[in-house]
Design a protein around this motif. Structure first.
Motif, PDB file in Angstrom:
ATOM      1  N   TRP A   1       3.092  20.699   9.478  1.00  0.00           N
ATOM      2  CA  TRP A   1       3.687  21.567   8.463  1.00  0.00           C
ATOM      3  C   TRP A   1       3.228  23.022   8.634  1.00  0.00           C
ATOM      4  O   TRP A   1       4.017  23.952   8.424  1.00  0.00           O
ATOM      5  CB  TRP A   1       3.336  21.062   7.071  1.00  0.00           C
TER       6      TRP A   1
ATOM      7  N   ASN B   1       0.014  15.421  10.031  1.00  0.00           N
ATOM      8  CA  ASN B   1       1.123  15.913   9.212  1.00  0.00           C
ATOM      9  C   ASN B   1       0.839  17.317   8.702  1.00  0.00           C
ATOM     10  O   ASN B   1       1.737  18.171   8.657  1.00  0.00           O
ATOM     11  CB  ASN B   1       1.372  14.976   8.027  1.00  0.00           C
TER      12      ASN B   1
ATOM     13  N   MET C   1       5.251  24.384  11.563  1.00  0.00           N
ATOM     14  CA  MET C   1       6.641  24.624  11.161  1.00  0.00           C
ATOM     15  C   MET C   1       6.735  25.841  10.256  1.00  0.00           C
ATOM     16  O   MET C   1       7.658  26.667  10.381  1.00  0.00           O
ATOM     17  CB  MET C   1       7.202  23.387  10.451  1.00  0.00           C
ATOM     18  N   GLY C   2       5.747  25.979   9.331  1.00  0.00           N
ATOM     19  CA  GLY C   2       5.744  27.145   8.455  1.00  0.00           C
ATOM     20  C   GLY C   2       5.573  28.436   9.224  1.00  0.00           C
ATOM     21  O   GLY C   2       6.225  29.451   8.937  1.00  0.00           O
TER      22      GLY C   2
END
Length: 220
Positions: free
Chosen positions: A194, A190, A197-198
């Motif tokens: 993230w 996870n 995606m960031g």
């Protein structure tokens, strides 16, 4: 004071996935419980399986299985009162989040609850009196009782080994270690997701700014 007949082991599971458990004995109670879970029907039910001088009491409700192992002399009323109590405690804490939970996800917190409620229903005489007065527990006379071999494959036999000590069997620790490892792996996945995606969002924003302002940012 004479020691009351005890609840020795308990768990909460979704299907064959154990979400939390506690044991006051070492031996293979957990392994037999897993075999039972693998063969239980999905629909709501209450059933007791006998194994020598011990009994596995099971309540399946709304997709969750509540199970405890007790000494035969403890009877069924106390056992099913305990399971009802565990169900109420579990649902009030976690609600419907159990549907996506991984193995032993609630064990750190709820194992302590199981231990406390097992001690209460095993040792406090008022536990039985309160449930008689309130009339909250369904009459146990209609609960099916079967020998544990009925739930296993034909010709298969499992001997229950119980050692009344504070130490759990090594395999139980192995299950918990594996569950913790799985949780760590999922957490890192996870985190990586993230970060990715960031980075993608930051790159898109930067590209939009470049289009609007130019490479030298003279138009901003």
């Amino acid at each position: 004071m004479a020691q009351r007949n005890k609840l020795l082991y308990s768990l909460v599971a979704r299907g064959a996935v154990i979400l939390a458990e506690h044991s006051d004995v070492s031996g293979n109670a957990a392994q037999i419980a897993i075999r039972i879970l693998e063969r239980l029907p999905a629909e709501d039910t209450r059933v007791t399986y006998t194994q020598e001088r011990h009994m596995f009491h099971i309540m399946v409700h709304a997709g969750l299985t509540y199970l405890c192992m007790a000494e035969e002399a403890a009877g069924r009323r106390i056992a099913f009162a305990f399971l009802e109590d565990v169900k109420d405690n579990f649902m009030s804490r976690y609600g419907r989040t159990y549907r996506e939970a991984i193995a032993y996800e609630y064990n750190t917190d709820f194992s302590r609850v199981l231990q406390q409620r097992m001690e209460y229903f095993s040792n406090d005489p008022s536990a039985d009196v309160i449930n008689r007065v309130r009339g909250e527990i369904t009459q146990v006379k209609d609960i099916m009782i079967e020998n544990i071999e009925k739930v296993l494959d034909r010709g298969e036999r499992l001997d229950l080994l119980v050692d009344k000590t504070e130490h759990l069997q090594g395999e139980a620790f192995a299950f918990r270690r594996e569950a913790k490892r799985a949780r760590r792996v999922m957490w890192w996945k996870n985190v990586r997701m993230w970060f990715i995606m960031g980075g993608v969002v930051a790159a898109v924003v930067f590209f939009i700014v470049l289009l609007a302002c130019g490479w030298n940012f003279r138009h901003c």
